[in-house]
Design a protein around this motif. Structure first.
Motif, PDB file in Angstrom:
ATOM      1  N   LEU A 165      29.859  -7.657  22.309  1.00 21.07           N
ATOM      2  CA  LEU A 165      29.158  -6.969  23.659  1.00 21.07           C
ATOM      3  C   LEU A 165      29.317  -7.818  24.542  1.00 21.07           C
ATOM      4  O   LEU A 165      29.635  -7.161  25.783  1.00 21.07           O
ATOM      5  CB  LEU A 165      27.736  -6.468  23.148  1.00 21.07           C
TER       6      LEU A 165
ATOM      7  N   THR B  56      28.765 -15.138  22.335  1.00 23.92           N
ATOM      8  CA  THR B  56      27.618 -14.184  23.120  1.00 23.92           C
ATOM      9  C   THR B  56      26.713 -15.106  23.810  1.00 23.92           C
ATOM     10  O   THR B  56      26.685 -16.453  23.704  1.00 23.92           O
ATOM     11  CB  THR B  56      26.836 -13.518  22.139  1.00 23.92           C
TER      12      THR B  56
ATOM     13  N   VAL C  58      21.553  -5.549  26.608  1.00 23.75           N
ATOM     14  CA  VAL C  58      21.559  -5.914  25.087  1.00 23.75           C
ATOM     15  C   VAL C  58      20.257  -4.980  24.438  1.00 23.75           C
ATOM     16  O   VAL C  58      20.362  -4.292  23.163  1.00 23.75           O
ATOM     17  CB  VAL C  58      21.068  -7.250  24.857  1.00 23.75           C
TER      18      VAL C  58
ATOM     19  N   ASP D  90      26.914   1.244  29.920  1.00 21.38           N
ATOM     20  CA  ASP D  90      26.326   0.478  28.660  1.00 21.38           C
ATOM     21  C   ASP D  90      27.237   1.039  27.586  1.00 21.38           C
ATOM     22  O   ASP D  90      27.566   0.322  26.511  1.00 21.38           O
ATOM     23  CB  ASP D  90      24.915   1.148  28.642  1.00 21.38           C
TER      24      ASP D  90
ATOM     25  N   LYS E 105      28.972  -1.631  24.820  1.00 18.02           N
ATOM     26  CA  LYS E 105      28.719  -1.720  23.701  1.00 18.02           C
ATOM     27  C   LYS E 105      30.019  -1.453  22.925  1.00 18.02           C
ATOM     28  O   LYS E 105      30.129  -1.731  21.733  1.00 18.02           O
ATOM     29  CB  LYS E 105      27.644  -0.630  23.208  1.00 18.02           C
TER      30      LYS E 105
END
Length: 466
Positions: A12, A61, A98, A369, A373
């Motif tokens: 992500l 990440t 997140v 979003d 994702k």
């Protein structure tokens, strides 16, 4: 644009690097580089400018323990900026990408006119429905009589008059190449004598020109009648950005193809007419850039024509009419299938040029979003097309001086502009290294959209510094 996309294979938060990575061939302005060495020592790694220019290949990440912004302080700062008296009505929504935590909302659930931010919906649905690697084919078919050819449109609105350029998006498929291959096929079959040309543009249905588009916008070249094949995104040349467009792009393509055939040694005769192409094997064909590349193009350039063409292709793919009505219905259905709430959304078109469109700031954040994702999938490839603050596309000239420099390279967002509308939706990496999805919408701007630009940019800068 000649830039090609890369399939991102990390998770992500790969977009953290995307925000501070510039595609090969672009250069950082000296003003964007830090001048105080001491400042570099306390700047989070996610906000440091890139040391080299390279393609995205994947990153790890961001730290999962980075603190969330102080919602109370953020609300106070954003309310202070978005409460500008006498400018217009501002709505906004900010979410941590997140956790999904809502950090700020100012009438975030109220539908407002999104302008070109509506392209985010079209982008996500096009990538999901059509597939990011899909290409559209323009074909030359034999006609119903000897020495007759039919140019069949397959949905490529980015044809060029020259040779195909494999590394390009605009002009990936060229009519000179198609004509050369057609001439070779005719010679192989022993065909002689002049040929007649017809157009098969039956792929799209319904009115080519949306009645919800203002006559002034059409006259100014913001949009043109939509056909399933066009040169240079429905314009008269590769570098033309404004001014009148062809009224019939399918005819413009076929006339250019006739010229290319003549140059390839095949003479043409008679008038160009419309006719359904018979079934059979194509004599020759050329294929477009991928759907992902075209989506990225229409996002970074805010190209209305390409967005509308892809939306009609979604309409056809989802078993609806390949018309404006069928396209808007299909876009909504695909997004519903992706889990995006569609309550209150009104789509009068698919590019955002119509003032009848309505969507809330929250729904735009949910769309961003959704893409975040979906990194590594077709839908996630849309984010590569978001302009970068101070560096590219419709944000290239913004965030380039004063306080806005604090957000340069950190904000990636779609702009939207109409006569009384200015919007900005995307994501930002803040000072703590968190990814925040946001949408800020200005409506009722009596002094014009330029009056809201400093407000939108200041709000985005506050998010970057939070």
């Amino acid at each position: 644009m000649g830039r090609t996309s890369k399939v991102v294979t990390s998770g992500l938060l790969i977009l953290a690097l995307a925000a501070v990575t510039v595609p090969t061939g672009m250069h950082l302005a000296p003003a964007l580089l830090p001048k105080d060495p001491a400042a570099v020592a306390i700047t989070p790694a996610a906000q440091l400018p890139p040391a080299t220019l390279s393609d995205l290949t994947g990153i790890s990440t961001l730290p999962g323990n980075a603190p969330l912004p102080d919602s109370t302080a953020l609300t106070a700062s954003l309310d202070n900026v978005l409460s500008a008296d006498g400018v217009g009505q501002f709505s906004a929504s900010v979410t941590d990408a997140v956790t999904g935590t809502s950090l700020y909302s100012r009438d975030g659930g109220d539908p407002r006119i999104p302008a070109s931010n509506l392209k985010l919906l079209t982008a996500a649905a096009s990538l999901k429905s059509l597939g990011g690697t899909t290409r559209m084919t323009t074909s030359v078919m034999r006609g119903a009589t000897p020495n007759s050819l039919v140019l069949r449109a397959g949905g490529d609105a980015m044809l060029s008059t020259g040779a195909s350029e494999p590394s390009a998006v605009m002009g990936h498929a060229g009519l000179a190449t198609l004509a050369k291959d057609t001439a070779g096929a005719l010679a192989h079959d022993g065909a002689s004598g002049p040929v007649t040309l017809s157009i098969d543009d039956t792929l799209f249905t319904g009115p080519a020109l949306n009645p919800k588009w203002a006559e002034g916008d059409v006259a100014a070249g913001e949009i043109a009648p939509i056909y399933p094949m066009a040169l240079y995104a429905g314009r008269t040349g590769p570098s033309v950005k404004t001014g009148p467009r062809p009224e019939d792009s399918a005819v413009a393509v076929t006339e250019a193809f006739a010229t290319a055939l003549e140059a390839a040694g095949v003479s043409t005769t008679g008038q160009i007419v419309r006719a359904k192409a018979p079934d059979g094997t194509a004599l020759a064909s050329v294929s477009s850039a991928t759907v992902a590349e075209q989506v990225q193009y229409f996002l970074v350039e805010s190209d209305n024509y390409v967005a509308e063409v892809l939306a009609r292709l979604v309409g056809a793919k989802e078993q609806h009419d390949a018309s404006n009505a069928g396209a808007t219905k299909a876009i909504k259905e695909v997004l519903t299938g992706l889990g995006l709430p569609m309550e209150g959304i009104v789509m009068a078109d698919n590019c955002g040029l119509a003032v009848g469109n309505l969507v809330s700031a929250r729904q735009l954040v949910q769309t961003v979003d959704l893409m975040l994702k979906a990194s590594g999938t077709d839908v996630g490839q849309g984010l590569v097309g978001l302009p970068i603050a101070g560096l590219s596309g419709t944000l290239g000239a913004r965030f380039s001086e004063g306080a806005g420099l604090d957000a340069a390279g950190l904000v990636r967002a779609k702009t939207g502009t109409l006569n009384e509308v200015s919007t900005l939706s995307g994501y930002v990496i803040n000072a703590q290294g968190r990814v925040l999805a946001f949408s800020i919408m200005g409506n009722g701007l009596s002094a014009g959209p330029a009056s809201a630009t400093p407000i939108l940019d200041t709000a985005a800068t506050i998010l970057a510094k939070s």
